[in-house]
Design an enzyme around this catalytic site. Structure first.
Site, PDB file in Angstrom:
ATOM      1  N   GLU A  29      -2.054 -16.521  -9.825  1.00 24.16           N
ATOM      2  CA  GLU A  29      -0.930 -15.818 -10.435  1.00 24.16           C
ATOM      3  C   GLU A  29       0.426 -16.326  -9.948  1.00 24.16           C
ATOM      4  OE1 GLU A  29      -1.384 -11.581 -10.308  1.00 24.16           O
ATOM      5  OE2 GLU A  29      -3.441 -11.673 -11.071  1.00 24.16           O
ATOM      6  N   TYR A  36       0.842  -1.200   0.000  1.00 21.82           N
ATOM      7  CA  TYR A  36       0.000   0.000   0.000  1.00 21.82           C
ATOM      8  C   TYR A  36       0.879   1.251   0.000  1.00 21.82           C
ATOM      9  CZ  TYR A  36      -3.837  -3.142   1.291  1.00 21.82           C
ATOM     10  OH  TYR A  36      -4.773  -4.158   1.304  1.00 21.82           O
ATOM     11  N   ASN A  69     -12.453   0.251  -5.723  1.00 20.96           N
ATOM     12  CA  ASN A  69     -12.123  -0.160  -7.079  1.00 20.96           C
ATOM     13  C   ASN A  69     -13.351  -0.749  -7.782  1.00 20.96           C
ATOM     14  OD1 ASN A  69     -11.024  -1.173  -9.439  1.00 20.96           O
ATOM     15  ND2 ASN A  69      -9.655  -2.622  -8.435  1.00 20.96           N
ATOM     16  N   CYS A  74      -6.467  -4.996  -7.693  1.00 12.85           N
ATOM     17  CA  CYS A  74      -6.297  -4.591  -6.295  1.00 12.85           C
ATOM     18  C   CYS A  74      -5.886  -5.772  -5.408  1.00 12.85           C
ATOM     19  CB  CYS A  74      -7.547  -3.903  -5.774  1.00 12.85           C
ATOM     20  SG  CYS A  74      -9.069  -4.826  -5.997  1.00 12.85           S
ATOM     21  N   HIS A  75      -6.074  -6.997  -5.879  1.00  9.60           N
ATOM     22  CA  HIS A  75      -5.629  -8.166  -5.107  1.00  9.60           C
ATOM     23  C   HIS A  75      -4.100  -8.230  -5.011  1.00  9.60           C
ATOM     24  CE1 HIS A  75      -5.836  -9.500  -9.330  1.00  9.60           C
ATOM     25  NE2 HIS A  75      -4.828 -10.303  -9.032  1.00  9.60           N
TER      26      HIS A  75
END
Length: 194
Positions: free
Chosen positions: A186, A128, A151, A159-160
């Site tokens: 991912e 962040y 978002n 945003c993850h």
């Protein structure tokens, strides 16, 4: 100008805009997608029947009209978004090329989300605070967290991929299990055992 004029202007309905809606099945549950001819407008997690109806009602109020029922320019955007998200969840896509309509977000939140979309690729994470620094707002880590929570385009604007400076997952408005699943997809986290 009378005292009534500003109130009347504020109460006027939004100018109707063309938009369309669909739902796509994914490994994390149904995603609701809304698009305008300009681009993908909104992605909604857990878009079962009740949640989808609530999202469509909210967008109808915001857009000044309900979703288009037939062929329209927004449908082409939805088709592209649906195909790209299907490929993403199947492990065949790491980037999105669908155009985005940023009209549901503005100011600092838009700046942060645009930086996130452009500068944090698949399979990586950012804190962040690092994201705050990237947009020139040192010390704004909490404000970045607020931007992540607002978002309108999760997954596509990832945003993850934003975590705490100490490596903790941080928050996620749709639940940490979804954040973990996306990061596992991912390759950032190991696949959950259960």
């Amino acid at each position: 100008m009378t005292d009534l004029e500003p109130a009347a202007a504020a109460a006027s309905p939004p100018r109707p805009q063309e938009w369309a809606w669909t739902t796509v099945g994914t490994s994390i549950g149904p995603l609701g997608l809304a698009a305008t001819p300009k681009g993908l407008l909104n992605v909604v997690f857990r878009a079962g029947d009740a949640e989808a109806a609530e999202a469509v009602d909210g967008l109808t109020r915001r857009m000044g009209t309900g979703p288009a029922g037939g062929p329209c320019a927004a449908r082409a955007v939805l088709d592209q978004a649906s195909a790209e998200l299907t490929d993403y969840f199947a492990g065949r896509r790491e980037t999105f090329s669908v155009p985005l309509d940023w009209s549901l977000i503005s100011g600092f939140n838009r700046r942060v989300l645009r930086e996130l979309a452009a500068g944090v690729p698949y399979g990586t994470v950012v804190s962040y605070q690092d994201l705050a620094d990237r947009v020139g707002e040192r010390g704004a880590a909490r404000a970045v967290g607020t931007a992540m929570g607002s978002n309108p385009l999760p997954v596509v604007v990832p945003c993850h991929r934003v975590i705490e400076s100490n490596g903790g997952l941080g928050g996620f408005g749709s639940g940490l299990e979804i954040k973990r699943s996306l990061l596992s997809l991912e390759g950032v986290l190991p696949e959950p055992l259960f």
